[in-house]
Design an enzyme around this catalytic site. Sequence first.
Site, PDB file in Angstrom:
ATOM      1  CB  SER A 157     -15.380  25.786 -28.438  1.00 34.40           C
ATOM      2  OG  SER A 157     -15.440  25.016 -29.644  1.00 34.40           O
ATOM      3  CE  LYS A 168     -20.060  26.115 -27.046  1.00 33.51           C
ATOM      4  NZ  LYS A 168     -21.142  25.780 -26.567  1.00 33.51           N
ATOM      5  CG  ASN A 176     -17.870  26.041 -23.650  1.00 37.53           C
ATOM      6  OD1 ASN A 176     -19.238  26.522 -24.000  1.00 37.53           O
ATOM      7  ND2 ASN A 176     -17.275  25.263 -24.272  1.00 37.53           N
ATOM      8  CB  SER A 212      -1.001   0.150   1.327  1.00 37.31           C
ATOM      9  OG  SER A 212      -0.101  -0.117   2.416  1.00 37.31           O
ATOM     10  CE1 TYR A 219      -6.488  -3.294   8.685  1.00 40.95           C
ATOM     11  CE2 TYR A 219      -5.363  -5.613   8.281  1.00 40.95           C
ATOM     12  CZ  TYR A 219      -5.903  -4.230   7.938  1.00 40.95           C
ATOM     13  OH  TYR A 219      -5.170  -3.687   6.814  1.00 40.95           O
ATOM     14  CD  GLN A 230      -3.275  -2.271   1.984  1.00 38.85           C
ATOM     15  OE1 GLN A 230      -2.805  -2.749   2.710  1.00 38.85           O
ATOM     16  NE2 GLN A 230      -3.077  -2.798   0.770  1.00 38.85           N
ATOM     17  CD  GLU A 258     -20.374  22.668 -18.818  1.00 44.73           C
ATOM     18  OE1 GLU A 258     -19.809  21.499 -19.370  1.00 44.73           O
ATOM     19  OE2 GLU A 258     -20.805  23.609 -19.490  1.00 44.73           O
ATOM     20  CE  LYS A 262      -4.654   3.081   4.857  1.00 46.61           C
ATOM     21  NZ  LYS A 262      -5.383   1.927   4.905  1.00 46.61           N
ATOM     22  CG  ASN A 291      -4.319  -5.191  12.709  1.00 40.72           C
ATOM     23  OD1 ASN A 291      -3.373  -5.085  11.541  1.00 40.72           O
ATOM     24  ND2 ASN A 291      -4.404  -6.136  13.343  1.00 40.72           N
TER      25      ASN A 291
HETATM   26  N1  ARG Z   1      -1.652  -1.352   4.942  1.00 40.39           N
HETATM   27  C1  ARG Z   1      -2.425  -1.800   5.972  1.00 40.39           C
HETATM   28  C2  ARG Z   1      -3.724  -0.809   5.873  1.00 40.39           C
HETATM   29  O1  ARG Z   1      -3.954   0.103   5.165  1.00 40.39           O
HETATM   30  C3  ARG Z   1      -1.974  -1.501   7.203  1.00 40.39           C
HETATM   31  C4  ARG Z   1      -2.453  -2.434   8.341  1.00 40.39           C
HETATM   32  C5  ARG Z   1      -1.685  -4.054   7.987  1.00 40.39           C
HETATM   33  N2  ARG Z   1      -2.316  -4.821   8.999  1.00 40.39           N
HETATM   34  C6  ARG Z   1      -1.959  -6.127   8.942  1.00 40.39           C
HETATM   35  N3  ARG Z   1      -2.319  -6.866   9.801  1.00 40.39           N
HETATM   36  N4  ARG Z   1      -1.629  -6.583   7.685  1.00 40.39           N
HETATM   37  O2  ARG Z   1      -4.829  -1.408   6.193  1.00 40.39           O
END
Ligand code: ARG
Length: 470
Positions: free
Chosen positions: A277, A283, A285, A23, A317, A322, A290, A325, A110
């Site tokens: 345009s 034009k 716009n 991530s 968890y 993840q 929009e 985000k 977590n």
């Molecule tokens: N990248 C993970 C998230 O955004 C972080 C937490 C990871 N925890 C785990 N037990 N793999 O949720």
Amino acid sequence: MAQLWGGRFVGETDELVYRFNASISFDRRLLRQDIEGSIAHASMLVRQNILTQEEGTRITEGLKGILEDVESGALAITEEYEDVHSFVEANLTARIGDAGKKLHTGRSRNDQVALDMRLYIREQVLKTDERLKTLLQTLLDLMEANLDTYMPGFTHLQKAQPVTLAHHLGAYFEMFKRDRQRMRDLYYRMNYCPLGSGALAGTTYPLDREDTAIALGFFGPTLNSMDSVSDRDYVIDFLSALSVIMMHLSRFSEEIILWNSDEYRFVEIDDAYSTGSSIMPQKKNPDIAELVRGKTGRVYAALTGLLVTMKGIPLAYNKDMQEDKELTFDAIDTVDGCLVLFNGMVKTMKFNRRRMEQSAKRGFTNATDAADYLVKKGVPFRDAHGLVGRLVLTCIGENKSIEEMPLSRLKEISPVFEEDIYDAISLKTCVENRLTQGGPGRKAMEAAIAINRQDLAADWKDSLRSGVRQ
Ligand code: ARG
């Protein structure tokens, strides 16, 4: 591949699996929050005699160094790390040696990610509130300048009754005011600290959760560790509030697009906020309006996306989370951009007062007032309604407005009409006599503006800064 686990594994992670799982490409945005959280955690570990003073100092200095180096560009966050948490820990250990490996004592990714996200959203709530405040300021100034700019009010997009531009803008003012109240509400609901919840079941170390919560500006720690690592309600609350902001911006944009068209010509969007345009030289716009209207879709998508992601997840968890985000970050950037640009567009827009006033005079916007005139002279409202309806039909046939009809003709409809009808249905009378609280008449508008000015001056964030909990 740099990851925080591996002891239990014999084989290498497949390269594709590693990428799929990682991530870092998006949670790098949480670097500052991650470091702030880690500093608070390490300082608490020292106070609880879990780390030595010296280890604590080295960790804190090391973490500050990482943040400085990333911000100055001396250190790059690269894809070789799984996530921002791994990046920070690996760098810390490279900088300060073994003490770096002790930072994660009594903590799990977590509760770490739950904290980072909460800190981030909390900042965004405050920032969004500030953006809304700026827009409210712009609207209030425009309202004050347009208390007697008459325009038609519409229902069903048909002219209904006359209002003023101040009144029309005031409707949006109320909407954005409620959007700010939503920011305050969700701040107060979400401002509890999940740190110390561990992976899901707390820890056997004597952590002081009150200490870290207060150090990080929270009202206190959360009360259930399983909930703390699983809760993304506050993200959903925020996305929901952002969706409502976009709904308001989108409705307003739609009106501006209409008003800016040649048919209406109520407003002219400034050149700086218009585009041309490639083929039609004439034009200009309203692309910004929009786009704001268009981008509403992706913010709603983020809200529904996260609702769907969360709906089937068992406690506690799970990696699904993840996925909170990217959607959220995109929605935040989108709304922020829209609020800034929309404010600029409205601020620089020219209002064509004459055109609005002329339009308010057409379309029988004073028909209700003509009926009310008869009522005041003793005609029951339902009869008055029918009489004026007939009058309007006659006027349409002769392409005249009610006030263009001579008294003799009006008397053919009802003998109750007298010379004072013309004053009673003039645009000015129609608007200025609408003095119900919340109405468009000048006195009523001035009262509403005074309340709103006061509200705007008293920022809820001030009491937050002074530590008073509402
Ligand atoms: N990248 C993970 C998230 O955004 C972080 C937490 C990871 N925890 C785990 N037990 N793999 O949720």
